[in-house]
Enzyme design. Structure first.
Site, PDB file in Angstrom:
ATOM      1  N   ARG A 132       0.557  -1.023  -0.070  1.00 28.95           N
ATOM      2  CA  ARG A 132      -0.439   0.011   0.335  1.00 28.95           C
ATOM      3  C   ARG A 132       0.900   0.998   0.055  1.00 28.95           C
ATOM      4  O   ARG A 132       2.058   1.137   0.255  1.00 28.95           O
ATOM      5  CB  ARG A 132      -0.788   0.169   1.145  1.00 28.95           C
ATOM      6  CG  ARG A 132      -0.209  -0.553   2.464  1.00 28.95           C
ATOM      7  CD  ARG A 132      -0.731   0.311   4.176  1.00 28.95           C
ATOM      8  NE  ARG A 132      -0.463   1.767   3.581  1.00 28.95           N
ATOM      9  CZ  ARG A 132       0.863   2.755   3.616  1.00 28.95           C
ATOM     10  NH1 ARG A 132       1.990   1.680   3.868  1.00 28.95           N
ATOM     11  NH2 ARG A 132       0.451   3.803   3.157  1.00 28.95           N
ATOM     12  N   GLY A 133       0.250   2.231   0.467  1.00 31.85           N
ATOM     13  CA  GLY A 133       0.830   3.768  -0.032  1.00 31.85           C
ATOM     14  C   GLY A 133       1.288   3.565  -1.512  1.00 31.85           C
ATOM     15  O   GLY A 133       1.287   2.595  -2.654  1.00 31.85           O
ATOM     16  N   ALA A 134       0.750   4.902  -2.228  1.00 35.43           N
ATOM     17  CA  ALA A 134       0.458   5.124  -3.370  1.00 35.43           C
ATOM     18  C   ALA A 134       1.983   4.797  -5.042  1.00 35.43           C
ATOM     19  O   ALA A 134       1.614   3.600  -5.200  1.00 35.43           O
ATOM     20  CB  ALA A 134       0.605   6.763  -4.091  1.00 35.43           C
TER      21      ALA A 134
ATOM     22  N   ARG B 258      -7.546  -0.805  -7.342  1.00 35.11           N
ATOM     23  CA  ARG B 258      -7.685   0.636  -5.857  1.00 35.11           C
ATOM     24  C   ARG B 258      -8.184   1.624  -6.897  1.00 35.11           C
ATOM     25  O   ARG B 258      -7.741   1.933  -7.539  1.00 35.11           O
ATOM     26  CB  ARG B 258      -6.738   1.074  -5.068  1.00 35.11           C
ATOM     27  CG  ARG B 258      -6.862  -0.541  -3.926  1.00 35.11           C
ATOM     28  CD  ARG B 258      -5.889  -0.071  -2.622  1.00 35.11           C
ATOM     29  NE  ARG B 258      -6.609   1.090  -1.616  1.00 35.11           N
ATOM     30  CZ  ARG B 258      -5.614   1.483  -0.619  1.00 35.11           C
ATOM     31  NH1 ARG B 258      -4.095   1.523  -0.695  1.00 35.11           N
ATOM     32  NH2 ARG B 258      -6.249   2.444  -0.074  1.00 35.11           N
TER      33      ARG B 258
ATOM     34  N   ASP C 117      -2.033  10.533  -2.620  1.00 37.50           N
ATOM     35  CA  ASP C 117      -2.403   9.726  -3.480  1.00 37.50           C
ATOM     36  C   ASP C 117      -2.891  10.063  -5.283  1.00 37.50           C
ATOM     37  O   ASP C 117      -2.659   9.130  -5.927  1.00 37.50           O
ATOM     38  CB  ASP C 117      -3.451   8.931  -3.074  1.00 37.50           C
ATOM     39  CG  ASP C 117      -3.266   7.839  -1.690  1.00 37.50           C
ATOM     40  OD1 ASP C 117      -2.886   8.934  -0.667  1.00 37.50           O
ATOM     41  OD2 ASP C 117      -2.745   6.327  -2.159  1.00 37.50           O
TER      42      ASP C 117
ATOM     43  N   ASN D 225      -6.040  12.767   0.221  1.00 34.59           N
ATOM     44  CA  ASN D 225      -4.540  11.674   0.851  1.00 34.59           C
ATOM     45  C   ASN D 225      -5.825  10.997   1.879  1.00 34.59           C
ATOM     46  O   ASN D 225      -6.610  11.295   1.836  1.00 34.59           O
ATOM     47  CB  ASN D 225      -3.848  12.294   1.586  1.00 34.59           C
ATOM     48  CG  ASN D 225      -3.081  11.443   2.466  1.00 34.59           C
ATOM     49  OD1 ASN D 225      -2.086  11.135   1.711  1.00 34.59           O
ATOM     50  ND2 ASN D 225      -2.636  12.265   3.699  1.00 34.59           N
ATOM     51  N   LYS D 226      -4.789   9.943   2.569  1.00 32.15           N
ATOM     52  CA  LYS D 226      -5.917   9.463   3.168  1.00 32.15           C
ATOM     53  C   LYS D 226      -6.709   9.858   4.486  1.00 32.15           C
ATOM     54  O   LYS D 226      -6.697  11.104   5.032  1.00 32.15           O
ATOM     55  CB  LYS D 226      -4.608   8.673   4.540  1.00 32.15           C
ATOM     56  CG  LYS D 226      -4.961   7.924   5.833  1.00 32.15           C
ATOM     57  CD  LYS D 226      -6.271   6.424   5.747  1.00 32.15           C
ATOM     58  CE  LYS D 226      -6.030   6.320   4.271  1.00 32.15           C
ATOM     59  NZ  LYS D 226      -6.833   4.812   2.975  1.00 32.15           N
TER      60      LYS D 226
HETATM   61  O1  MRU Z   1      -5.021   3.123   1.711  1.00 33.72           O
HETATM   62  P1  MRU Z   1      -3.336   3.692   1.940  1.00 33.72           P
HETATM   63  O2  MRU Z   1      -2.739   2.728   3.383  1.00 33.72           O
HETATM   64  O3  MRU Z   1      -2.262   2.870   0.248  1.00 33.72           O
HETATM   65  O4  MRU Z   1      -3.321   5.249   2.054  1.00 33.72           O
HETATM   66  C1  MRU Z   1      -1.692   5.365   2.031  1.00 33.72           C
HETATM   67  C2  MRU Z   1      -1.889   7.190   2.089  1.00 33.72           C
HETATM   68  O5  MRU Z   1      -2.734   7.853   2.296  1.00 33.72           O
HETATM   69  C3  MRU Z   1      -0.337   7.398   1.763  1.00 33.72           C
HETATM   70  O6  MRU Z   1      -0.499   8.667   2.150  1.00 33.72           O
HETATM   71  C4  MRU Z   1      -0.238   8.115  -0.153  1.00 33.72           C
HETATM   72  O7  MRU Z   1      -0.378   7.155  -0.575  1.00 33.72           O
HETATM   73  C5  MRU Z   1       1.355   8.152  -0.213  1.00 33.72           C
HETATM   74  S1  MRU Z   1       2.384   7.490   0.306  1.00 33.72           S
HETATM   75  C6  MRU Z   1       4.009   8.079  -0.262  1.00 33.72           C
END
Ligand code: MRU
Length: 365
Positions: A54-56, A102, A253, A263-264
């Site tokens: 996970r994480g973009a 996603r 994201d 973002n989250k």
């Molecule tokens: O749902 P997730 O854990 O994939 O969400 C991640 C985030 O919101 C991060 O802040 C974003 O992807 C940036 S990661 C460098």
């Protein structure tokens, strides 16, 4: 011999011999460090959907390795006489399937589109044979990982110029090494500062409902020896009000052309509180996260997730009445007016974002 730290593991890797994408299963952290191998389209899709990876940026690299692994399987199954166009129909089907895992992080479709362009250029335009197409896809995916590391380091250098030794930094979710191939985005200035003795004090929001801040950010920063304090999401206003925070760094994201950022979930609350207390709110994003095709944040598709993530996951027992309505969006959009700057590998964009982001992306080309 010193014990292996979580930072010594690769977030995402390719085992070409085994035809697999290799990841740390992040749903098990911090309790267990489990390395898993993904061979099939379903395994790769599930790993992305279930947030094992996970994480973009990490999702993007996993998808690039994933489509390469699947392309190899298509060629193997098709046999030596397979034509490029027959291969491409199957490649495209797998690409669309992975892309559906996603919706919010643009890096997923960005990485898959980049792999598709490579495939079409080699096979259709240049008439390369399928083995050559596979070699080119392999090279591209490996380069995307190396690029992610260079990009995150550059974001770190640019972000570090915005803070000073001893500063308090608040971050939300995990935009750390575990969300990228190294350094992270929001954590990159923190890691570079740590290397240079800046002595930052970091506050990590736990990040309900999936606890990326508690399980991942607090874990990786602590492993790096950073002074990190874990707080519940509803404590950030108090911590900022106490004067303990000099800057907020978050990841992202998708950045819309006007500077709105997805973002989250919970990020926009942090941004509003930071504005209230006059604390700069910085969004760290590789230019691959900037989506100039999306004019404003309201156009960004927000992923909705299952209700049990809110009502019972992580608890020994269910913590909400059966049948209660639950709203569980994975992301929110922070209005560009709350964003002090967007820190990329090519420089720092400030308002008016419709101009500065287009300029940065032009510079990239
Ligand atoms: O749902 P997730 O854990 O994939 O969400 C991640 C985030 O919101 C991060 O802040 C974003 O992807 C940036 S990661 C460098």
């Amino acid at each position: 011999m010193s014990e292996k730290s979580i930072l010594d593991y690769e977030t995402v890797d390719l085992d070409d011999g085994d035809n697999s994408v290799v990841i740390i299963d992040q749903t098990r952290l911090p309790g267990r460090t489990e390395i898993i191998r993904l061979h099939t389209a379903k395994e790769i899709w599930d790993a992305i959907y279930l947030l094992k990876v996970r994480g973009a940026p990490a999702i993007g690299v996993a998808a690039a390795f994933g489509i390469y692994v699947l392309a190899k399987a298509i060629v193997k199954e098709g046999g030596s006489g397979m034509e490029f166009e027959d291969f491409y129909v199957k490649f495209r089907k797998q690409k669309e399937y992975l892309d559906s895992a996603r919706p919010t992080a643009v890096n997923l479709s960005w990485a898959l589109n980049r792999m598709e362009q490579c495939c079409l250029k080699a096979g259709r335009e240049e008439g390369k044979n399928l083995q050559q197409v596979l070699d080119i896809l392999h090279k591209e995916a490996v380069e995307m990982k190396a690029e992610d590391i260079r990009v995150c380091r550059a974001i770190g250098e640019n972000g570090l110029s915005l803070v000073k030794p001893g500063d308090g930094i608040l971050t939300h979710c995990n935009a750390g090494q575990l969300a990228t191939c190294k350094y992270g985005t929001a954590t990159a200035p923190i890691y570079l500062g740590q290397e240079r003795g800046y002595g930052f004090r970091v506050f990590a929001d736990e990040t309900r409902p999936l606890l990326q801040g508690a399980r991942l950010t607090a874990y990786e920063l602590q492993s790096a020896g950073v002074d990190v304090t874990l707080i519940c999401d509803n404590m950030s206003a108090m911590v900022m009000g106490n004067g303990w925070v000099n800057a907020v760094f978050v990841g992202c994201d998708r950045v819309a052309a006007n500077g709105d950022v997805a973002n989250k979930i919970g990020t926009s609350v942090v941004a509003a509180v930071a504005k209230h207390y006059g604390i700069p709110f910085y969004v760290c994003a590789p230019t691959s996260t900037i989506d100039l095709q999306t004019p404003a944040g309201k156009e960004i598709k927000i992923e909705q997730r299952p209700e049990d993530e809110v009502t019972q996951m992580w608890y020994k027992e269910r913590m909400a009445p059966y049948g209660v309505k639950v709203f569980n969006p994975a992301f929110d959009v922070t209005d560009h007016e709350l964003v002090t700057a967007i820190v990329t590998e090519h420089g720092i964009a400030r308002a008016p974002y419709d101009q500065s982001l287009a300029q940065l992306c032009g510079r990239k080309r």
